[in-house]
Enzyme design. Structure first.
Site, short mmCIF file in Angstrom:
data_model
loop_
_atom_site.label_atom_id
_atom_site.label_comp_id
_atom_site.label_asym_id
_atom_site.label_seq_id
_atom_site.Cartn_x
_atom_site.Cartn_y
_atom_site.Cartn_z
CG ASP A 48 -2.08 -0.91 1.11
OD1 ASP A 48 -2.34 -1.34 -0.02
OD2 ASP A 48 -2.71 -1.20 2.14
CB THR A 52 -10.82 11.80 14.64
OG1 THR A 52 -9.84 12.82 14.76
CG2 THR A 52 -10.15 10.45 14.62
N1 LIG Z 1 -15.62 18.39 23.80
C1 LIG Z 1 -15.24 19.01 22.69
N2 LIG Z 1 -15.75 20.21 22.38
C2 LIG Z 1 -15.39 20.83 21.25
N3 LIG Z 1 -14.52 20.34 20.35
C3 LIG Z 1 -13.98 19.16 20.61
C4 LIG Z 1 -14.30 18.43 21.78
N4 LIG Z 1 -13.62 17.28 21.77
C5 LIG Z 1 -12.88 17.30 20.64
N5 LIG Z 1 -13.10 18.44 19.95
C6 LIG Z 1 -12.47 18.89 18.72
O1 LIG Z 1 -13.42 18.95 17.68
C7 LIG Z 1 -12.75 18.61 16.49
C8 LIG Z 1 -13.72 18.18 15.44
O2 LIG Z 1 -14.57 19.22 15.17
P1 LIG Z 1 -16.01 19.01 14.60
O3 LIG Z 1 -16.94 18.77 15.73
O4 LIG Z 1 -16.27 20.31 13.93
O5 LIG Z 1 -15.95 17.86 13.66
C9 LIG Z 1 -11.80 17.55 16.91
O6 LIG Z 1 -10.74 17.49 16.02
P2 LIG Z 1 -10.08 16.06 15.68
O7 LIG Z 1 -11.11 15.24 15.05
O8 LIG Z 1 -8.97 16.46 14.77
O9 LIG Z 1 -9.60 15.51 16.98
C10 LIG Z 1 -11.37 17.95 18.31
O10 LIG Z 1 -10.16 18.67 18.32
#
Ligand SMILES: Nc1ncnc2c1ncn2[C@@H]1O[C@H](COP(=O)(O)O)[C@@H](OP(=O)(O)O)[C@H]1O
Ligand SMILES: [Mg+2]
Length: 393
Positions: free
Chosen positions: A86, A183
């Site tokens: 891959d 993520t």
């Molecule tokens: N309790 C929380 N409140 C707000 N944002 C959070 C959270 N826990 C994680 N996140 C952040 O929200 C991001 C995703 O944003 P969204 O909700 O807009 O998809 C996450 O990025 P990652 O997925 O890179 O960790 C993370 O950094």
């Protein structure tokens, strides 16, 4: 040390749940998108920042974030062939160099074959890229690089260069990277983004967002059938030069703008898919006060900023639960993509976002994003809603 020093603040390397058959293709897709992101960044802003160096560094961070996948695949020798194949297929400059955080497994007898394959890939990559000189790397260089990256936050890639993982801050230049933003969306096979920003003296001067799953046509479009199947957008913005979007497979870039809507009743708004990331009840109260008729559009990641920058929706509301501190890598690229498309990004009190304070954003309550025309009404609705919420507690 005659090598460039690069400082980067990036998303913490959370251990990702094991990637499954369903999500694995996304991993490789995002890796491709990732390479486009870096290429675009270097084309727009290449001074002495050198794409190959960024690429190596970023791949490291990216790979570390996906550590669970790599450990599972690299260590289990029966799956090794598939995995290395891959990587090769990806034609990725030195992807394998950084496949492990800790060289322990590679130093063991079972890791020998993997290490040899990694060495081969690394040296072929370096040889095909004149930047690094002709001397090949030795196994010890690679193993030491992997270990020093872990123990000191300083990565010594053989004789190639040094990278410092830092906190960002008000002076100098800092790359801000979120290798897989959203993520949860990524794992669901929904929206996610590869987000890369560049801070210069505390200000975002470059933002690149790759959204491998975002339809090329507007999310607001009624003509969803065919167009919705075409996905993969790359947004990029350089300070003072506007925001451009192209398809991830390389269409001509087009300049994008936020909507010029001035009637909130016709607006639609974005928010996090994950209720844990943003208070959905508060945004619904704000939307109601504004007279917004459409239901919220809930999607993951900074794809929201990208979609808003081309006018798919008019408002993005983000109100984290109490105690959560927003990180710069979740907003730097998206912020500039929207700002350069004519939008406004502020905290809930209307203060501009300050990216100069290190890893965190100091925010009053949350983040609101819209165009210039709607901002006054939005701020008013936000203020009233926050007051109402406070008095009901
Ligand atoms: N309790 C929380 N409140 C707000 N944002 C959070 C959270 N826990 C994680 N996140 C952040 O929200 C991001 C995703 O944003 P969204 O909700 O807009 O998809 C996450 O990025 P990652 O997925 O890179 O960790 C993370 O950094
Ligand atoms: Mg993120």
């Amino acid at each position: 040390m005659d090598m460039a020093t690069l400082r980067v603040s990036s998303g913490t390397i959370n251990s990702l749940p094991l990637l499954t058959k369903k999500t694995k293709p996304h991993f490789f897709l995002s890796l491709r998108a990732f390479k486009s992101t870096l290429k675009t960044a270097s084309m727009s802003y290449d001074k002495d920042l050198l794409l190959p160096r960024m690429l190596l560094l970023s791949l490291l961070v990216f790979v570390k974030k996906s550590k669970a996948l790599l450990q599972a695949d690299v260590i289990q020798s029966d799956r090794l062939h598939v995995t290395v194949a891959d990587y090769e297929e990806l034609d990725s400059a030195s992807f394998s160099l950084v496949a492990e955080e800790d060289s322990g497994d590679l130093r063991k007898e079972e890791g020998k074959e993997t290490l040899q394959r990694i060495m081969k890939l690394v040296n072929e990559t370096l040889a095909s890229d004149g930047t690094y000189g002709n001397a090949p790397l030795y196994e010890e260089d690679v193993l030491a690089a992997i270990d020093s990256g872990r123990s000191e936050g300083v990565l010594h890639l053989g004789r190639v260069y040094w990278i410092l993982l830092t906190e960002g801050g008000p002076s100098g230049q800092h790359w801000v990277l979120d290798p897989i933003d959203g993520t949860k969306g990524f794992l669901r096979g929904d929206q996610y983004a590869i987000a890369l920003g560049l801070l210069d003296e505390g200000k975002v001067v470059l933002g690149v967002l790759a959204c491998p799953n975002l339809p090329l046509s507007s999310l607001a479009s009624n003509n969803l059938q065919d167009d919705q199947e075409k996905v993969g957008c790359l947004f990029y913005a350089q300070v003072g030069s506007g925001t451009y979007m192209q398809s991830l497979d390389g269409s001509m870039p087009i300049k994008v703008h936020v909507t010029d809507l001035d009637n909130p009743e016709e607006a639609s708004f974005f928010e996090s898919f994950e209720a844990a990331h943003s208070l959905h009840d508060l945004s619904s109260l704000i939307a109601k006060k504004l007279g917004v008729r459409a239901p919220p559009v809930r999607i993951d990641s900074q794809a929201k900023y990208g979609a808003l920058s081309r006018g798919d929706g008019a408002i993005y509301l983000r109100f984290p639960h109490k105690g959560y501190r927003e990180k710069i890598w979740d907003h730097a690229a998206g912020y500039l993509v929207v700002a350069e498309a004519g939008g406004v990004v502020s905290d809930a009190a209307g203060n501009p976002l300050d990216f100069s304070k290190g890893r965190y954003l100091d925010l009053h309550e949350g983040i609101i994003v819209t165009n210039q025309k709607l901002m006054p009404a939005l701020l008013k609705a936000v203020k009233e809603s926050l007051n109402e919420k406070a008095s009901s507690l």
